[in-house]
Design a protein around this motif. Structure first.
Motif, PDB file in Angstrom:
ATOM      1  N   ALA A 145       0.824  -1.204   0.000  1.00  0.00           N
ATOM      2  CA  ALA A 145       0.000   0.000   0.000  1.00  0.00           C
ATOM      3  C   ALA A 145       0.862   1.259   0.000  1.00  0.00           C
ATOM      4  N   ILE A 146       0.279   2.311  -0.574  1.00  0.00           N
ATOM      5  CA  ILE A 146       0.866   3.637  -0.439  1.00  0.00           C
ATOM      6  C   ILE A 146      -0.162   4.529   0.238  1.00  0.00           C
ATOM      7  N   LEU A 171      -3.483   1.095   7.795  1.00  0.00           N
ATOM      8  CA  LEU A 171      -2.548   0.076   7.291  1.00  0.00           C
ATOM      9  C   LEU A 171      -2.311  -1.000   8.336  1.00  0.00           C
ATOM     10  N   ARG A 172      -2.109  -0.608   9.588  1.00  0.00           N
ATOM     11  CA  ARG A 172      -1.877  -1.580  10.660  1.00  0.00           C
ATOM     12  C   ARG A 172      -3.087  -2.493  10.860  1.00  0.00           C
ATOM     13  N   LEU A 183       3.586  -1.003   3.956  1.00  0.00           N
ATOM     14  CA  LEU A 183       3.731   0.363   3.461  1.00  0.00           C
ATOM     15  C   LEU A 183       4.857   0.447   2.436  1.00  0.00           C
ATOM     16  N   ASN A 184       4.514   0.987   1.265  1.00  0.00           N
ATOM     17  CA  ASN A 184       5.493   1.204   0.202  1.00  0.00           C
ATOM     18  C   ASN A 184       5.944   2.661   0.158  1.00  0.00           C
ATOM     19  N   VAL A 199       1.501  -0.895  -6.754  1.00  0.00           N
ATOM     20  CA  VAL A 199       0.805  -0.940  -5.469  1.00  0.00           C
ATOM     21  C   VAL A 199      -0.507  -1.693  -5.619  1.00  0.00           C
ATOM     22  N   ASP A 200      -0.935  -2.289  -4.507  1.00  0.00           N
ATOM     23  CA  ASP A 200      -2.222  -2.982  -4.480  1.00  0.00           C
ATOM     24  C   ASP A 200      -3.322  -2.087  -3.916  1.00  0.00           C
TER      25      ASP A 200
END
Length: 92
Positions: free
Chosen positions: A4-5, A26-27, A33-34, A53-54
């Motif tokens: 993910a970004i 995200l967590r 994380l990208n 990215v996904d």
């Protein structure tokens, strides 16, 4: 684990709250994380198109440009005014 970004538009200042909100997301979803991007939306689009990215995570839907692509819309719930045909149209 999906990559993910976080995207925060450059005009969102201060950005700390938006970034913290996205990091919590995200967590919770166990995304990897990208990076954090503060570039124009077109940069994010290209990363999606290129398969870099996904997932793109944003803090607020209002941050998205209205003319973005890909465009995603949410259908209204049945029974709302927006769901009814407009009088004088082929559907009304």
């Amino acid at each position: 684990m999906e990559l993910a970004i976080i995207w925060v538009p450059a005009d969102i200042e201060p950005s700390e709250h938006a970034i913290a909100t996205c990091l919590n997301h995200l967590r919770r979803h166990d995304y990897r994380l990208n990076g954090i991007i503060r570039a124009p939306w077109e940069t994010v689009e290209q990363k999606m198109v290129d398969g870099e990215v996904d997932v793109v995570v944003i803090a607020d839907p209002a941050h998205l440009p209205p003319d973005r692509s890909p465009r995603i819309e949410v259908a209204t719930s049945p029974g709302t005014d927006e769901d009814r045909p407009t009088p004088g149209t082929p559907f009304g």
